[in-house]
Design an enzyme around this catalytic site. Structure first.
Site, PDB file in Angstrom:
ATOM      1  N   CYS A 330      16.459  63.545  40.633  1.00 43.17           N
ATOM      2  CA  CYS A 330      16.660  62.161  40.202  1.00 43.17           C
ATOM      3  C   CYS A 330      16.618  61.203  41.390  1.00 43.17           C
ATOM      4  O   CYS A 330      16.866  60.004  41.228  1.00 43.17           O
ATOM      5  CB  CYS A 330      17.988  62.021  39.454  1.00 43.17           C
ATOM      6  SG  CYS A 330      19.443  62.448  40.432  1.00 43.17           S
ATOM      7  N   GLU A 364      12.007  59.963  38.168  1.00 43.09           N
ATOM      8  CA  GLU A 364      12.428  61.339  38.407  1.00 43.09           C
ATOM      9  C   GLU A 364      11.207  62.196  38.745  1.00 43.09           C
ATOM     10  O   GLU A 364      10.074  61.836  38.434  1.00 43.09           O
ATOM     11  CB  GLU A 364      13.159  61.890  37.187  1.00 43.09           C
ATOM     12  CG  GLU A 364      14.366  61.049  36.821  1.00 43.09           C
ATOM     13  CD  GLU A 364      15.521  61.853  36.268  1.00 43.09           C
ATOM     14  OE1 GLU A 364      15.326  63.040  35.946  1.00 43.09           O
ATOM     15  OE2 GLU A 364      16.617  61.277  36.165  1.00 43.09           O
TER      16      GLU A 364
END
Length: 372
Positions: A330, A364
């Protein structure tokens, strides 16, 4: 996607650009970042252009007129981190968007429900199951619960009340979600307080990308498993799975989800990645492992989905022992840092970008590596 708050709201900091423009900015940025390590094709998983967030949180703000009468509003922070009252939000799912005005109207009409109400969290499944958490700066009593129960019934939702050191579950503390992954239906309970992927349409494609691009062999070790979002579909490709997570809520959810899907080859452990490394290396003994013999596992693959801080040094070293590494990130900055080390022992085989948070600068990543 159109939104009247583009350029003002601090959430969509790429708002005002078209979907393709904002996505291309992020793709170009990450291609430059990872160019020293990867100059081949990057798989791009796109988000729907609007109505994509199945999880959202808003402040609650009262605006008073000259007669001291108030109106209740949802609110975000603007780009200067000041309160921005809003009437709608274009990125939330249709289910949340439909509920928002109905809920604020009901709350506005009942002082006992809106007094010292600070914020509201929405958690929605794609089938319409809805959990709403009302967060207060006051102690909640039985009279609040009675009114909240009526609100649940009127709006056909589930409600949780929270305040300092207090949590009241009016009916349930989870939503039910079904996800079709490569023609198989998986069932999940997403619990309040546990981590869930906010963009379910991208989440489905993330899981399928992993399944389509890895080699199935022996046993899987997963760190940071959450509620089993990846673990449960991945279990079909390995003999045995050992998955760890530090959150009690997420571990309880993961075990429930395993039972929901009738899967028997996964062991879930509440353990940090650092603790697991110590256990595997024989540095420490843990009572949580009393019924598990790590030597019974023939690990070929490790799955990593760490927080924004990325991997600690001991987990990075552990990962280098595996033939196959699956890394979902992330935070591209810490992913790049970790890959600088991991590519000393492994080569990158596949690389993907997942646009979970369209119209924000965030993106991401997914990387699959094989041992040299």
């Amino acid at each position: 996607m159109q939104c009247e708050y583009f350029g003002i709201c601090g959430s969509c900091n790429l708002g005002g650009k078209s979907y393709e423009e904002q996505l291309q900015l992020k793709i170009d940025r990450e291609k430059d970042r990872f160019a020293p390590l990867w100059d081949k094709d990057i798989t791009i998983i796109k988000s729907p252009d609007g109505s994509f967030r199945d999880r959202a949180e808003f402040r609650i703000w009262k605006i008073f007129d000259s007669n001291n009468n108030y109106t209740l509003h949802y609110a975000m922070n603007d780009k200067d981190k000041k309160i921005l009252p809003i009437k709608s939000c274009s990125i939330v799912s249709e289910n949340i968007a439909t509920l928002m005005p109905k809920l604020i109207e009901k709350l506005s009409s009942e002082d006992k429900l809106n007094f010292k109400l600070f914020s509201i969290e929405f958690l929605s499944s794609t089938s319409g199951d809805m959990l709403v958490t009302l967060i207060y700066h006051k102690k909640l009593d039985d009279s609040w619960k009675i009114l909240a129960k009526e609100l649940e019934s009127n709006l056909k939702i589930k409600i949780i009340g929270r305040s300092r050191k207090q949590k009241i579950i009016v009916s349930d503390d989870f939503i039910f979600q079904e996800v079709e992954i490569l023609n198989r239906i998986y069932k999940f309970h997403y619990k309040e307080g546990g981590f869930t992927q906010p963009n379910q349409k991208v989440n489905k494609q993330m899981i399928e990308w992993v399944l389509d691009n890895i080699e199935s062999c022996d046993d899987l070790c997963e760190l940071y498993c959450g509620g089993g979002n990846f673990t449960i579909p991945l279990s079909s490709m390995f003999q045995k799975v050992l998955a760890t997570e530090i959150s009690k809520t997420s571990i309880r959810s993961a075990k429930e989800n395993c039972e929901l899907n009738g899967i028997e080859n996964i062991e879930f452990l509440r353990m940090s990645s650092e603790e697991f490394v110590e256990a595997k290396n024989g540095v420490r003994e843990f009572r949580r492992l009393k019924d598990i013999n790590l030597s019974d596992y023939n690990f070929s693959t490790i799955f990593l989905d760490p927080p924004r801080a990325g991997l600690d040094d001991t987990t990075t070293k552990l990962s280098q022992e595996f033939d196959q590494i699956i890394y979902i990130s992330c935070n591209p900055e810490t992913l790049k840092r970790d890959l600088d080390t991991l590519t000393k022992t492994h080569t990158i085989e596949k690389f993907a970008l997942f646009d979970q948070f369209a119209y924000s600068t965030h993106i991401e990543s997914g990387v699959i590596l094989k041992k040299i």
